[in-house]
Design a protein around this motif. Structure first.
Motif, PDB file in Angstrom:
ATOM      1  N   ILE A  68      10.715  15.046  -3.838  1.00 33.12           N
ATOM      2  CA  ILE A  68       9.557  14.150  -3.870  1.00 33.12           C
ATOM      3  C   ILE A  68       9.697  13.160  -2.722  1.00 33.12           C
ATOM      4  CG2 ILE A  68      10.676  12.585  -5.505  1.00 33.12           C
ATOM      5  CD1 ILE A  68       7.899  11.973  -6.636  1.00 33.12           C
ATOM      6  N   SER A  69       8.564  12.790  -2.105  1.00 32.33           N
ATOM      7  CA  SER A  69       8.598  11.855  -0.993  1.00 32.33           C
ATOM      8  C   SER A  69       7.277  11.119  -0.909  1.00 32.33           C
ATOM      9  CB  SER A  69       8.865  12.579   0.333  1.00 32.33           C
ATOM     10  OG  SER A  69       7.822  13.479   0.636  1.00 32.33           O
ATOM     11  N   THR A  70       7.324   9.898  -0.395  1.00 33.85           N
ATOM     12  CA  THR A  70       6.140   9.079  -0.174  1.00 33.85           C
ATOM     13  C   THR A  70       6.510   7.987   0.817  1.00 33.85           C
ATOM     14  OG1 THR A  70       4.375   7.802  -1.232  1.00 33.85           O
ATOM     15  CG2 THR A  70       6.613   7.469  -2.043  1.00 33.85           C
ATOM     16  N   ASP A  71       5.533   7.152   1.180  1.00 32.91           N
ATOM     17  CA  ASP A  71       5.810   6.018   2.044  1.00 32.91           C
ATOM     18  C   ASP A  71       5.116   4.784   1.507  1.00 32.91           C
ATOM     19  OD1 ASP A  71       3.075   6.263   2.946  1.00 32.91           O
ATOM     20  OD2 ASP A  71       3.754   7.779   4.344  1.00 32.91           O
ATOM     21  N   LEU A  72       5.676   3.642   1.848  1.00 33.09           N
ATOM     22  CA  LEU A  72       5.219   2.358   1.344  1.00 33.09           C
ATOM     23  C   LEU A  72       5.089   1.409   2.519  1.00 33.09           C
ATOM     24  CD1 LEU A  72       4.687   0.264  -0.962  1.00 33.09           C
ATOM     25  CD2 LEU A  72       7.173  -0.110  -0.984  1.00 33.09           C
ATOM     26  N   SER A  78       0.868  -1.179   0.000  1.00 25.45           N
ATOM     27  CA  SER A  78       0.000   0.000   0.000  1.00 25.45           C
ATOM     28  C   SER A  78       0.904   1.228   0.000  1.00 25.45           C
ATOM     29  CB  SER A  78      -0.919   0.020   1.222  1.00 25.45           C
ATOM     30  OG  SER A  78      -0.180  -0.033   2.428  1.00 25.45           O
ATOM     31  N   VAL A  79       0.607   2.139  -0.905  1.00 22.30           N
ATOM     32  CA  VAL A  79       1.432   3.335  -1.094  1.00 22.30           C
ATOM     33  C   VAL A  79       0.690   4.537  -0.556  1.00 22.30           C
ATOM     34  CG1 VAL A  79       2.671   4.762  -2.761  1.00 22.30           C
ATOM     35  CG2 VAL A  79       2.478   2.296  -3.125  1.00 22.30           C
ATOM     36  N   LEU A 139       7.185  -0.439   7.253  1.00 19.15           N
ATOM     37  CA  LEU A 139       6.855   0.881   6.721  1.00 19.15           C
ATOM     38  C   LEU A 139       8.140   1.487   6.183  1.00 19.15           C
ATOM     39  CD1 LEU A 139       4.791   3.158   6.293  1.00 19.15           C
ATOM     40  CD2 LEU A 139       5.442   4.049   8.543  1.00 19.15           C
ATOM     41  N   VAL A 140       8.107   1.909   4.929  1.00 19.78           N
ATOM     42  CA  VAL A 140       9.285   2.450   4.255  1.00 19.78           C
ATOM     43  C   VAL A 140       8.994   3.885   3.836  1.00 19.78           C
ATOM     44  CG1 VAL A 140      10.920   2.170   2.355  1.00 19.78           C
ATOM     45  CG2 VAL A 140       9.881   0.145   3.414  1.00 19.78           C
ATOM     46  N   ASP A 141       9.854   4.798   4.240  1.00 18.34           N
ATOM     47  CA  ASP A 141       9.778   6.195   3.819  1.00 18.34           C
ATOM     48  C   ASP A 141      10.772   6.415   2.690  1.00 18.34           C
ATOM     49  OD1 ASP A 141       7.899   6.797   5.763  1.00 18.34           O
ATOM     50  OD2 ASP A 141       9.436   7.265   7.258  1.00 18.34           O
TER      51      ASP A 141
END
Length: 656
Positions: A72-76, A37-38, A85-87
């Motif tokens: 740019i940034s997001t988490d996975l 899930s992104v 949880l990956v940032d």
């Protein structure tokens, strides 16, 4: 009434048609968990411009810089955010200097941080950061600098023995220069904590290694701390600490080792409601190598004891004593110290308070260090007759052999024989000429020798400190006074005067605080062995919010100091005046404007230096757009040419 009728209708329907409601209750909804899930993706773009200028007389310089950046940034999440949880974040930026210069900087970076099993007894974290910069100065070939940093950490959250460990690796690599370089650094550590109820224990071990071109260093360390309550009421407590570290530095030219150790123990006890005692001891060890590769060791041992008493929570007294021994430089130093402190606190009417504190201390220092050898004196010339006594030029204690030579009429060097041609008195440092010669004749001789000096001094140090504080009306008015003195006096040893060093300081101040204004006055005087300085100062501050949106702050301070004449310079007076004003206002709830001005005037003798500065700023945001604009200029007026510094900075950022 309507609510009652609706409730009765629902009860009747349930009784008449139970199968319908049973089917509704038994229906099951199943959610299938996805593997990945992104989260939301955040992006930003910014541009900034900077201008700086400097002028001094007819000479002026300026520079302009333009920079752009995108991020740019997001988490996975894998299975669940609490499982993994990956940032993820990254960015690229480009900076360039405008004008005739071709200097530029291109930089990109990324950051990955993963956290796993956050709600378990063994959480983990892994992070990796990398950045690369390409630098062009315009007069050297372009080169790049790459930096990496990786870290892994994990914990075992055991109830009695929680454990934490980490490992890191970082590198810095340059390419494109005359010599490409790489620096690699690794480190790690393990810590364990244990809570046994009546005792606490913490232990850690760490290591660090670093290698670069032709060099390598390693550091290993370990610490152990314990806290032990000796009774159920926790009135008696024992604390122990121990640490050891080894360091090694290697290069193609040398290898240097260093070891540092520390052990300490302290005991504290409550001997009733008003009486408390403390005992402590520590040992320090340090060994390294000097520039000649010889081992140097410093060791110190200290013991101390104290007794404190409290009376009605307003009068506190304490006495203490300590002894310290240091071994270094082939000798040692002993210090015996005693202290006494008295503190009194009294609540006064109308929210007033009076505090008084005084302390006295006396220490005796005995030094027994080895002699310090001065550089060897070669061929010091003297002209002597038979029976003369030669006094050497360099002061100190003669060490080793003394050699005397002379030159005969044919130019040949003659070496004199000790106890036949001359006698050395090592007690007085003089040489007696014994050589047989014509009583009226003189001979030119050359003397080679070495002396050692001993600067050991036995001395006492007397210290006194007295403080007083009076606060009235809840601190609106406060008055403070402080007197401190410290003096050293020689008991025996090498010293020109009986007073080695002495310092006395006196400070008296008063402050009045009102709703928007604060006034203060201060007088101080410091007298040391080498100088005497006194000063008088006054300050005023106005701080207020106007209408809830505007803020005004004005402050001014003036300090006049008098410096007495010393052996190195004549006396002089100095006056320093400074003032500043700041005004800020909110506009349309989205803008914030500010104006700042400052002024300083320094007068020292016939020299005058003035500084005047003005700075303004405007910050704001509209939806996802934000900007910041600052500009300022500062003038320097002195006996030389007038200088001016100006800068302008603008930054615009768009988030989407």
């Amino acid at each position: 009434m309507r609510r009652k009728m609706a409730l009765l209708g629902l009860i009747a329907a349930t009784c008449n048609c139970p199968e319908v409601f049973a089917e509704a209750v038994n229906e099951e909804v199943v959610f299938h968990r996805s593997l990945f899930s992104v989260g939301d993706v955040y992006q930003s773009a910014s541009v900034s411009y900077g201008y700086t200028a400097h002028s001094a007389g007819k000479v002026s310089t300026s520079s302009q810089n333009l920079a752009e950046r995108y991020g740019i940034s997001t988490d996975l999440a894998i299975l669940d955010p609490d499982v993994v949880l990956v940032d993820l974040s990254g960015g690229v930026s480009y900076q360039q200097r405008l004008g005739n210069s071709n200097a530029s900087l291109l930089d990109y970076s990324y950051n990955i941080m993963g956290r796993g099993f956050r709600q378990s007894y063994h959480p983990m974290q892994l992070s990796s950061v990398r950045s690369s910069s390409t630098i062009s100065t315009g007069y050297l070939p372009s080169y790049s600098v790459d930096r990496t940093f990786n870290k892994f950490s994990a914990s075992l959250l055991h109830r009695s023995f929680p454990v934490y460990m980490y490992l890191t690796n970082s590198t810095v690599t340059t390419r494109g220069l005359t010599n490409d370089t790489t620096t690699d650094t690794n480190s790690g550590g393990l810590s364990v904590h244990h809570n046994g109820g009546w005792y606490l224990s913490d232990g850690t071990v760490n290591f660090s290694t670093s290698s670069a071109a032709g060099t390598e260093s390693r550091v290993y360390s370990a610490t152990q701390n314990n806290t032990i309550d000796l009774d159920a009421a926790k009135k008696y407590r024992l604390i122990t600490k121990a640490s050891l570290s080894d360091m090694l530095f290697q290069s193609t030219a040398e290898t240097v080792q260093q070891r540092i150790g520390f052990v300490s123990g302290s005991f504290s006890g409550q001997l009733g409601k008003a009486l408390a005692t403390s005992l402590s001891s520590d040992y320090n060890y340090s060994s390294t190598q000097d520039f000649q590769g010889k081992k140097q060791t410093i060791q110190s041992t200290n013991f101390s004891a104290g007794l404190a008493h409290s009376l009605y929570q307003s009068l506190n007294t304490s006495v203490g004593a300590s002894y310290g021994k240091t071994y270094a430089l082939g000798g040692g130093q002993d210090v015996v110290n005693g202290t006494a402190t008295l503190a009194y606190r009294k609540q006064l009417p109308a929210q007033g308070q009076l505090s008084l504190r005084g302390s006295v201390a006396k220490s005796v220092t005995h030094q027994d260090f080895a002699d310090t050898l001065l550089p060897k004196v070669l061929d010091e010339p003297h002209t002597v007759r038979q029976g003369d006594t030669v006094t050497l030029t360099q002061d100190g204690k003669l060490v080793g052999d003394v050699k005397i030579t002379s030159v005969d009429e044919f130019g040949a060097t003659i070496v004199w024989v000790a106890e036949t041609d001359y006698h050395v008195d090592y007690t007085t440092g003089r040489i007696q000429i014994l050589r047989a010669m014509d009583p009226t004749a003189t001979v030119a001789i050359l003397v080679s020798y070495q002396v050692g000096v001993n600067k050991n001094v036995d001395y006492t140090t007397d210290t006194q400190n007295y403080q007083a504080l009076l606060a009235l009306l809840g601190g609106r008015y406060s008055f403070a006074a402080n007197y401190a003195t410290s003096s050293e006096h020689r008991i025996s040893g090498d010293a020109a005067t009986s007073a080695l060093n002495s310092t006395t300081s006196v400070t008296v101040s008063g402050i009045a605080r009102y709703e928007t204004n604060t006034y203060s006055l201060e007088y101080g005087k410091v007298t040391t062995t080498s100088e005497e300085v006194s000063h008088v100062g006054a300050a005023w501050t106005y701080d207020s919010y106007l209408g809830g949106r505007d803020h005004v702050r004005v402050s001014a301070r003036d300090t006049y100091s008098m410096h007495a004449a010393t052996s190195a310079q004549s006396g002089y007076d100095q006056n320093i005046f400074s003032a500043s004003a700041t005004y800020s206002q909110s506009l349309f709830q989205q803008l914030r404007a500010a104006l700042m001005c400052n002024l300083s005037d320094t007068r020292t003798g016939n020299t005058v230096t003035d500084v005047v500065g003005v700075r303004t700023s405007l910050d704001g945001s509209f939806n996802s757009l934000s900007f910041s604009l600052t500009a300022g200029t500062r003038y320097y007026f002195s006996s030389g040419p007038t200088t001016r510094d100006t800068d302008v900075n603008l930054q615009i950022t768009r988030n989407f």
